[in-house]
Design a protein around this motif. Structure first.
Motif, PDB file in Angstrom:
ATOM      1  N   ILE A   1       0.836  -1.206   0.000  1.00 46.57           N
ATOM      2  CA  ILE A   1       0.000   0.000   0.000  1.00 46.57           C
ATOM      3  C   ILE A   1       0.868   1.252   0.000  1.00 46.57           C
ATOM      4  CG2 ILE A   1      -1.610   1.364   1.399  1.00 46.57           C
ATOM      5  CD1 ILE A   1      -2.875  -1.331   2.240  1.00 46.57           C
ATOM      6  N   TYR A   2       1.879   1.278   0.847  1.00 43.64           N
ATOM      7  CA  TYR A   2       2.758   2.444   0.918  1.00 43.64           C
ATOM      8  C   TYR A   2       3.524   2.636  -0.390  1.00 43.64           C
ATOM      9  CZ  TYR A   2       5.742   5.943   3.063  1.00 43.64           C
ATOM     10  OH  TYR A   2       6.378   7.104   3.352  1.00 43.64           O
ATOM     11  N   PHE A   3       3.970   1.539  -0.985  1.00 45.20           N
ATOM     12  CA  PHE A   3       4.696   1.604  -2.249  1.00 45.20           C
ATOM     13  C   PHE A   3       3.801   2.152  -3.358  1.00 45.20           C
ATOM     14  CE2 PHE A   3       6.537  -0.514  -6.073  1.00 45.20           C
ATOM     15  CZ  PHE A   3       7.773   0.105  -6.041  1.00 45.20           C
ATOM     16  N   ILE A   4       2.561   1.694  -3.413  1.00 42.47           N
ATOM     17  CA  ILE A   4       1.618   2.169  -4.430  1.00 42.47           C
ATOM     18  C   ILE A   4       1.310   3.648  -4.218  1.00 42.47           C
ATOM     19  CG2 ILE A   4      -0.779   1.955  -5.224  1.00 42.47           C
ATOM     20  CD1 ILE A   4      -0.431  -1.098  -4.754  1.00 42.47           C
ATOM     21  N   ILE A   5       1.156   4.064  -2.972  1.00 46.74           N
ATOM     22  CA  ILE A   5       0.915   5.480  -2.690  1.00 46.74           C
ATOM     23  C   ILE A   5       2.089   6.328  -3.153  1.00 46.74           C
ATOM     24  CG2 ILE A   5       0.741   7.166  -0.801  1.00 46.74           C
ATOM     25  CD1 ILE A   5      -1.050   5.128   0.650  1.00 46.74           C
ATOM     26  N   ASN A   6       3.314   5.866  -2.906  1.00 44.38           N
ATOM     27  CA  ASN A   6       4.501   6.609  -3.346  1.00 44.38           C
ATOM     28  C   ASN A   6       4.552   6.720  -4.861  1.00 44.38           C
ATOM     29  OD1 ASN A   6       5.688   7.322  -0.909  1.00 44.38           O
ATOM     30  ND2 ASN A   6       6.624   5.312  -0.680  1.00 44.38           N
ATOM     31  N   ILE A   7       4.280   5.643  -5.551  1.00 39.79           N
ATOM     32  CA  ILE A   7       4.268   5.691  -7.018  1.00 39.79           C
ATOM     33  C   ILE A   7       3.199   6.655  -7.512  1.00 39.79           C
ATOM     34  CG2 ILE A   7       3.746   4.338  -9.090  1.00 39.79           C
ATOM     35  CD1 ILE A   7       5.136   1.977  -7.740  1.00 39.79           C
ATOM     36  N   TYR A   8       2.022   6.608  -6.903  1.00 35.50           N
ATOM     37  CA  TYR A   8       0.931   7.505  -7.294  1.00 35.50           C
ATOM     38  C   TYR A   8       1.315   8.962  -7.060  1.00 35.50           C
ATOM     39  CZ  TYR A   8      -3.606   9.794  -7.319  1.00 35.50           C
ATOM     40  OH  TYR A   8      -4.640  10.644  -7.583  1.00 35.50           O
ATOM     41  N   MET A   9       1.920   9.234  -5.904  1.00 35.58           N
ATOM     42  CA  MET A   9       2.308  10.617  -5.598  1.00 35.58           C
ATOM     43  C   MET A   9       3.323  11.147  -6.611  1.00 35.58           C
ATOM     44  SD  MET A   9       0.641  11.721  -2.948  1.00 35.58           S
ATOM     45  CE  MET A   9       1.554  12.930  -2.049  1.00 35.58           C
ATOM     46  N   TYR A  10       4.303  10.325  -6.973  1.00 36.44           N
ATOM     47  CA  TYR A  10       5.285  10.770  -7.961  1.00 36.44           C
ATOM     48  C   TYR A  10       4.664  10.911  -9.342  1.00 36.44           C
ATOM     49  CZ  TYR A  10       9.538  10.928  -5.251  1.00 36.44           C
ATOM     50  OH  TYR A  10      10.503  11.289  -4.355  1.00 36.44           O
ATOM     51  N   ALA A  11       3.717  10.046  -9.677  1.00 30.44           N
ATOM     52  CA  ALA A  11       3.079  10.125 -10.998  1.00 30.44           C
ATOM     53  C   ALA A  11       2.190  11.352 -11.101  1.00 30.44           C
ATOM     54  CB  ALA A  11       2.269   8.865 -11.267  1.00 30.44           C
ATOM     55  N   VAL A  12       1.482  11.680 -10.030  1.00 31.94           N
ATOM     56  CA  VAL A  12       0.531  12.793 -10.069  1.00 31.94           C
ATOM     57  C   VAL A  12       1.207  14.128  -9.780  1.00 31.94           C
ATOM     58  CG1 VAL A  12      -1.506  13.769  -8.943  1.00 31.94           C
ATOM     59  CG2 VAL A  12      -1.442  11.356  -9.508  1.00 31.94           C
ATOM     60  N   MET A  13       1.993  14.194  -8.709  1.00 29.49           N
ATOM     61  CA  MET A  13       2.558  15.467  -8.265  1.00 29.49           C
ATOM     62  C   MET A  13       3.976  15.707  -8.766  1.00 29.49           C
ATOM     63  SD  MET A  13       1.094  15.399  -4.363  1.00 29.49           S
ATOM     64  CE  MET A  13       2.061  16.752  -3.828  1.00 29.49           C
ATOM     65  N   GLY A  14       4.714  14.684  -9.027  1.00 28.76           N
ATOM     66  CA  GLY A  14       6.111  14.842  -9.411  1.00 28.76           C
ATOM     67  C   GLY A  14       6.961  15.196  -8.206  1.00 28.76           C
ATOM     68  N   GLU A  15       8.254  15.237  -8.415  1.00 28.09           N
ATOM     69  CA  GLU A  15       9.159  15.505  -7.304  1.00 28.09           C
ATOM     70  C   GLU A  15       9.004  16.929  -6.780  1.00 28.09           C
ATOM     71  OE1 GLU A  15      13.894  15.028  -6.296  1.00 28.09           O
ATOM     72  OE2 GLU A  15      13.092  14.213  -8.149  1.00 28.09           O
ATOM     73  N   GLU A  16       8.814  17.875  -7.690  1.00 26.29           N
ATOM     74  CA  GLU A  16       8.648  19.276  -7.279  1.00 26.29           C
ATOM     75  C   GLU A  16       7.379  19.458  -6.453  1.00 26.29           C
ATOM     76  OE1 GLU A  16      10.310  22.252  -8.518  1.00 26.29           O
ATOM     77  OE2 GLU A  16      11.955  21.079  -9.322  1.00 26.29           O
ATOM     78  N   GLY A  17       6.295  18.823  -6.869  1.00 28.22           N
ATOM     79  CA  GLY A  17       5.033  18.935  -6.136  1.00 28.22           C
ATOM     80  C   GLY A  17       5.134  18.351  -4.744  1.00 28.22           C
ATOM     81  N   ILE A  18       5.850  17.271  -4.608  1.00 27.52           N
ATOM     82  CA  ILE A  18       6.016  16.652  -3.293  1.00 27.52           C
ATOM     83  C   ILE A  18       6.844  17.557  -2.389  1.00 27.52           C
ATOM     84  CG2 ILE A  18       7.061  14.698  -2.083  1.00 27.52           C
ATOM     85  CD1 ILE A  18       6.203  12.953  -4.442  1.00 27.52           C
TER      86      ILE A  18
END
Length: 112
Positions: A77-94
């Motif tokens: 679950i945590y891994f999928i959330i991390n992938i989703y966050m990078y796909a949607v927000m990108g590194e700058e957004g995070i």
């Protein structure tokens, strides 16, 4: 004849616990530890089923297996959330999100 401990009973239990504790390390470490624990548990379970009168420590295998499954689920679950966050927000957004969160925490500290 004295009963022997299952060879990997303690290792499975420790790996199961560590898979839960490390599930927040990007999810990868918890996945690896949980999978290794399940593989060792499967091996020892087969050994126990062949000769249950020769071995003790099967409860550690069951407990470690349950903990490993929980650790794998949490890590996935945590891994999928991390992938989703990078796909949607990108590194700058995070990074922006983290900075905004830090600023809000500092503002709350000033109010209190």
């Amino acid at each position: 004849m004295e009963k022997q401990k299952l060879p990997n009973a303690t290792a499975v239990l420790i790996l199961g616990i560590l898979s839960i504790l490390t599930c927040c390390c990007w999810g990868i470490i918890g996945l690896v530890l949980g999978i290794v624990a399940l593989m060792l548990a499967k091996k020892d379970t087969a050994l126990y089923i062949e000769n249950p009168e020769l071995y003790e420590g099967y409860s550690n295998i069951n407990t470690g297996r349950v903990l490993a499954i929980i650790g794998i689920v949490l890590s996935a679950i945590y891994f999928i959330i991390n992938i989703y966050m990078y796909a949607v927000m990108g590194e700058e957004g995070i990074k922006d999100f983290q900075q905004n969160l830090i600023e809000k925490l500092k503002q709350q500290e000033e109010v209190e």
